[in-house]
Design a protein around this motif. Structure first.
Motif, PDB file in Angstrom:
ATOM      1  N   SER A 128       4.290  -4.156   2.563  1.00 28.07           N
ATOM      2  CA  SER A 128       3.539  -2.914   2.186  1.00 28.07           C
ATOM      3  C   SER A 128       2.391  -3.420   1.434  1.00 28.07           C
ATOM      4  CB  SER A 128       4.556  -2.222   0.849  1.00 28.07           C
ATOM      5  OG  SER A 128       5.593  -1.858   1.598  1.00 28.07           O
ATOM      6  N   GLN A 184       7.591   4.814   2.803  1.00 28.39           N
ATOM      7  CA  GLN A 184       9.036   4.522   2.557  1.00 28.39           C
ATOM      8  C   GLN A 184       9.404   4.296   0.987  1.00 28.39           C
ATOM      9  OE1 GLN A 184      11.768   4.106   4.564  1.00 28.39           O
ATOM     10  NE2 GLN A 184      12.779   4.324   2.595  1.00 28.39           N
ATOM     11  N   ASP A 244       2.782   8.533   6.323  1.00 32.09           N
ATOM     12  CA  ASP A 244       3.635   7.549   6.537  1.00 32.09           C
ATOM     13  C   ASP A 244       4.145   6.682   5.394  1.00 32.09           C
ATOM     14  OD1 ASP A 244       5.714   6.439   8.274  1.00 32.09           O
ATOM     15  OD2 ASP A 244       4.397   4.812   8.869  1.00 32.09           O
ATOM     16  N   SER A 255       6.356  -0.369   6.198  1.00 29.10           N
ATOM     17  CA  SER A 255       5.483   0.631   5.706  1.00 29.10           C
ATOM     18  C   SER A 255       4.466  -0.028   4.934  1.00 29.10           C
ATOM     19  CB  SER A 255       6.379   1.530   5.040  1.00 29.10           C
ATOM     20  OG  SER A 255       5.785   2.493   4.582  1.00 29.10           O
TER      21      SER A 255
END
Length: 444
Positions: free
Chosen positions: A198, A110, A108, A77
């Protein structure tokens, strides 16, 4: 809390920056918030001891949350949301603010959770258990090398000299309980940043994230804070002195509700006025009822309960709503209610949409220093009761946006005279978000 003290802290920031010692400067910017509030109140560092049963249930819950991590080991993510525990009721479900905003904008992402509010079967990686274990061992290690904390003792010495400090600020306790917890959070979150790959981290800024923010600044990982608390010249989290050389210590971008709030941030070129993202649903302004809402505050509770009693007696024909804070329970305040509360309703669990509707229906919203007072701009008349930490609203009072009252009788006078504030250009305070703006910002 006053502007003079805030300005003195900013002057002290400059002294620390002028040392040009990276380790000392980074440490100071991690602990300054805790030092400030420990200076203001010795109660800041006090903790409430848990009973064994509460400790055991919390331990089991955290352990079960940790077992979920195995299901996220192959997750990727670009955007990482850090849940620090600010929960509201959105769409009939309790959720963290940033999580709700990202879902609503179909982004999108996390979530890494540092919250006791998250659930076992949610889609969040809860790291509290791991952070607590790392923090525990860091404290033991520090106790073995306590004489080597030269940077901390240098800050303490300079602080005491600068402030001619007669108040006891517990620097060692702040280091062990606050700073080492930040290190534990950094170690854990850094693992997931690398695991997920990330590039952007978004959160509601909180002092516990200071070391993580510094790490992201060094690694060119973009950081985003979403406006969430009362922003004023008295908010020490956002008022500081920094130079270009050390701007990696602070959040790179701040997503604000509107242009008005920009003036209260240091380095405000970071501010992007996207709008009030928690809800883009426009209220069809309902007809005002003979209704008043009081917004609770932990620090000013005794004054607000006294006000509640006074209003219930002197405004018998009004319905009075007492809105509790999310972390507050009626059981905590019922012992203060030794009067006839027949025209009083106590409100706790309510969705954001329904809450805003009740605010819009109310003739007046009264409080001392809740963020909800700011969020009521443009939909009701706000009265600041000048008790506790009300000074955070001085600018809004001075600019004739809020009423203010020093005592219960003054509040009753405002209500009985039906005083109203002129209509405002709400877009200045709460810009209407343009579709996909947030998505483009975070995904570019």
């Amino acid at each position: 809390m006053n502007l003079r003290l805030i300005n003195n802290f900013i002057k002290f920031d400059k002294r620390i920056i002028n040392l040009d010692d990276k380790t000392t400067i980074e440490l100071w910017f991690c602990i300054r918030y805790a030092v400030f509030y420990n200076y203001v109140s010795i109660r800041y560092l006090k903790t409430h001891k848990k009973t064994f049963s509460k400790f055991l249930s919390s331990f089991i819950f955290q352990f079960l949350q940790t077992l979920k991590i195995i299901f996220f080991l192959f997750k990727r993510s670009k955007i990482l949301d850090i849940d620090i525990g600010r929960y509201k009721i959105y769409d009939k479900q309790k959720n963290s603010t940033v999580n709700h905003i990202l879902k609503k904008n179909k982004i999108d992402f996390q979530t890494i959770s540092l919250s006791h509010n998250s659930k076992i079967f949610d889609n969040k990686v809860n790291i509290i258990f791991i952070v607590n274990i790392i923090h525990f061992f860091l404290k033991i290690f520090t106790k073995l090398r306590i004489t080597k904390l030269s940077n901390l003792f240098l800050i303490q010495k300079k602080f005491n000299f600068f402030f001619q400090n007669k108040k006891k600020v517990d620097f060692l306790n702040i280091y062990q309980s606050i700073y080492l917890q930040q290190i534990a959070i950094l170690i854990t979150v850094k693992f997931f940043i690398r695991l997920f790959g990330s590039k952007n981290v978004i959160y509601l800024e909180n002092p516990s994230l200071s070391k993580l923010i510094q790490y992201c600044g060094k690694k060119s990982i973009k950081t985003f804070d979403v406006q969430h608390s009362m922003i004023s010249n008295l908010n020490i989290l956002y008022k500081f002195y920094i130079t270009k050389k050390y701007d990696y210590l602070i959040t790179k971008k701040i997503i604000t509700w509107g242009n008005y709030w920009k003036t209260f941030y240091t380095n405000n070129s970071r501010c992007i006025p996207i709008g009030y993202l928690e809800s883009n649903k426009k209220l069809n302004f309902p007809k005002k009822r003979k209704q008043i809402m009081i917004i609770s505050s932990i620090y000013s509770r005794k004054y607000l309960i006294k006000l509640l009693e006074y209003l219930s007696i002197n405004l018998e024909s009004y319905k009075i709503i007492y809105k509790l804070r999310p972390e507050e329970n009626f059981s905590e305040i019922k012992n203060y209610i030794n009067f006839d509360a027949k025209n009083v309703t106590f409100l706790k669990k309510i969705s954001e949409i329904k809450l805003k509707k009740k605010i819009a229906e109310s003739q007046y919203i009264i409080g001392t220093n809740s963020t909800l007072l700011s969020e009521s701009i443009g939909i009701s008349n706000i009265i600041i009761y000048k008790k506790g930490w009300y000074k955070e609203y001085n600018e809004l009072i001075k600019n004739n946006i809020f009423f203010s009252a020093a005592n219960c009788n003054d509040i009753v006078k405002i209500i009985k005279k039906n005083k109203l504030k002129k209509k405002l250009n709400k877009e200045i305070y709460f810009k209407t978000p343009i579709k996909r703006t947030l998505k483009k910002l975070l995904e570019k």
